[in-house]
Design an enzyme around this catalytic site. Structure first.
Site, PDB file in Angstrom:
ATOM      1  N   ASP A 101       0.773  -1.256  -0.036  1.00 54.35           N
ATOM      2  CA  ASP A 101      -0.245  -0.064  -0.130  1.00 54.35           C
ATOM      3  C   ASP A 101       1.057   1.126   0.001  1.00 54.35           C
ATOM      4  O   ASP A 101       2.126   1.275   0.724  1.00 54.35           O
ATOM      5  CB  ASP A 101      -0.775   0.106   1.266  1.00 54.35           C
ATOM      6  CG  ASP A 101      -2.063  -0.714   1.141  1.00 54.35           C
ATOM      7  OD1 ASP A 101      -2.406  -1.766   0.420  1.00 54.35           O
ATOM      8  OD2 ASP A 101      -3.123  -0.771   2.203  1.00 54.35           O
ATOM      9  N   HIS A 134       3.977  -7.530   0.419  1.00 52.21           N
ATOM     10  CA  HIS A 134       3.729  -8.884  -0.087  1.00 52.21           C
ATOM     11  C   HIS A 134       4.382  -9.213  -1.759  1.00 52.21           C
ATOM     12  O   HIS A 134       5.041  -8.395  -2.067  1.00 52.21           O
ATOM     13  CB  HIS A 134       2.141  -8.908  -0.448  1.00 52.21           C
ATOM     14  CG  HIS A 134       1.139  -8.939   0.762  1.00 52.21           C
ATOM     15  ND1 HIS A 134       0.542  -9.839   1.124  1.00 52.21           N
ATOM     16  CD2 HIS A 134       1.244  -7.823   1.797  1.00 52.21           C
ATOM     17  CE1 HIS A 134      -0.208  -9.542   2.317  1.00 52.21           C
ATOM     18  NE2 HIS A 134       0.260  -8.509   2.839  1.00 52.21           N
ATOM     19  N   SER A 188       8.289   2.897   5.414  1.00 56.15           N
ATOM     20  CA  SER A 188       9.457   3.444   4.397  1.00 56.15           C
ATOM     21  C   SER A 188       9.100   3.282   3.098  1.00 56.15           C
ATOM     22  O   SER A 188       8.001   3.609   2.592  1.00 56.15           O
ATOM     23  CB  SER A 188      10.537   2.510   4.949  1.00 56.15           C
ATOM     24  OG  SER A 188      11.900   3.056   4.353  1.00 56.15           O
TER      25      SER A 188
END
Length: 285
Positions: free
Chosen positions: A88, A144, A247
């Site tokens: 995201d 992911h 980050s």
């Protein structure tokens, strides 16, 4: 150079990050609930997506920050030939790698050799593609797999811990190749790909699903780990790691193989497992 950017060069990066690491793990209920509430309100965190929406249920702030999502919150295409987004956040930059150079911001770039800390590994990406995704404090902070792959090696590269916020990216030369980071090398059906987890000021802790806490400790030298022969295979869309605070993720793709969607543009919001490109025929066989 603005005073804010100049200050970044002067701050004791690792000391501040160590302090934040421990502060975000304090379990005193009033403290951790205050932190969670303040961050949730300031950054408009969508707790409705969280598997656990009750802030009182989290043992400490970092447990909240690395929270899991509800099942089905990030659906993935059933098409096995779709490349999916690893995190995201917002696209910082995306596109072609030209002669081993990766675009950072207007007037700034860095080399794949610098980023990976390995000239031989960088050869595969000399004319490949990349995408850099910035995770803000409001985002889901687990990373992911963009495609299925077998873990080959990791490289923990020491460095500074500058902010990776947009202003710093625009101002600090070779920022991503200077910050402390964990490079994860995978082998997929179409060849190698690399997922780079870049640390940032105050938020430089990284974990992986195969090694647990990887950073800290902070490195004093390049630390390479060989995972060949250990059969660590992760499927497309599966969690591979997380930032214990936020980050940046950088995905490197080889010259031949998976292709990023050319419609990806800077500042575009992206979400884990959304379609991000194509793997090619037979990629998941």
């Amino acid at each position: 150079m603005t005073p804010g950017i100049l200050l970044q060069y002067l701050l004791p990066h690792r000391l501040l990050s160590r302090i934040i690491f421990h502060v975000t793990r304090w379990t005193w209920t009033p403290w951790k609930n205050l932190l969670i509430r303040q961050i949730s309100q300031r950054f408009k965190v969508d707790l409705g997506e969280a598997a656990e929406p009750d802030i009182n249920a989290y043992a400490h702030f970092n447990a909240f920050f690395t929270r899991a999502l509800k099942p089905g919150a990030r659906p993935m295409s059933a098409d096995a030939n779709v490349l999916v987004c690893p995190a995201d956040g917002h696209v910082s930059q995306s596109g072609a790698i030209h002669g081993g150079r990766i675009f950072q911001a207007k007037g700034r770039d860095f080399s794949a050799v610098e980023l990976l800390g390995d000239a031989q590994a960088a050869v595969a990406y000399a004319d490949g593609q990349f995408i850099t995704i910035y995770l803000s404090p409001r985002d889901y902070h687990r990373v992911h797999m963009p495609m299925s792959g077998t873990l080959v090696a990791t490289t923990h590269i020491p460095g500074r811990i500058f902010s990776v916020a947009p202003k710093a990216v625009e101002s600090i030369p070779r920022l991503f190749a200077r910050n402390e980071r964990l490079v994860c090398h995978f082998e997929g059906a179409h060849g190698p790909f690399a997922v780079v987890l870049v640390g940032a000021l105050l938020v430089s802790s990284v974990s992986t699903v195969w090694g647990n806490l990887e950073i800290p400790p902070y490195a004093s030298r390049v630390n390479k780990r060989d995972y060949r022969g250990q059969s660590i295979r992760l499927e497309r869309g599966a969690e591979m790691g997380r930032f214990n605070m936020g980050s940046t993720v950088i995905l490197l793709l080889p010259a031949v193989g998976p292709r990023l969607d050319p419609r990806l543009v800077p500042e575009q919001a992206v979400r884990v497992r959304q379609d991000m490109g194509a793997l090619g025929p037979g990629a998941e066989d």
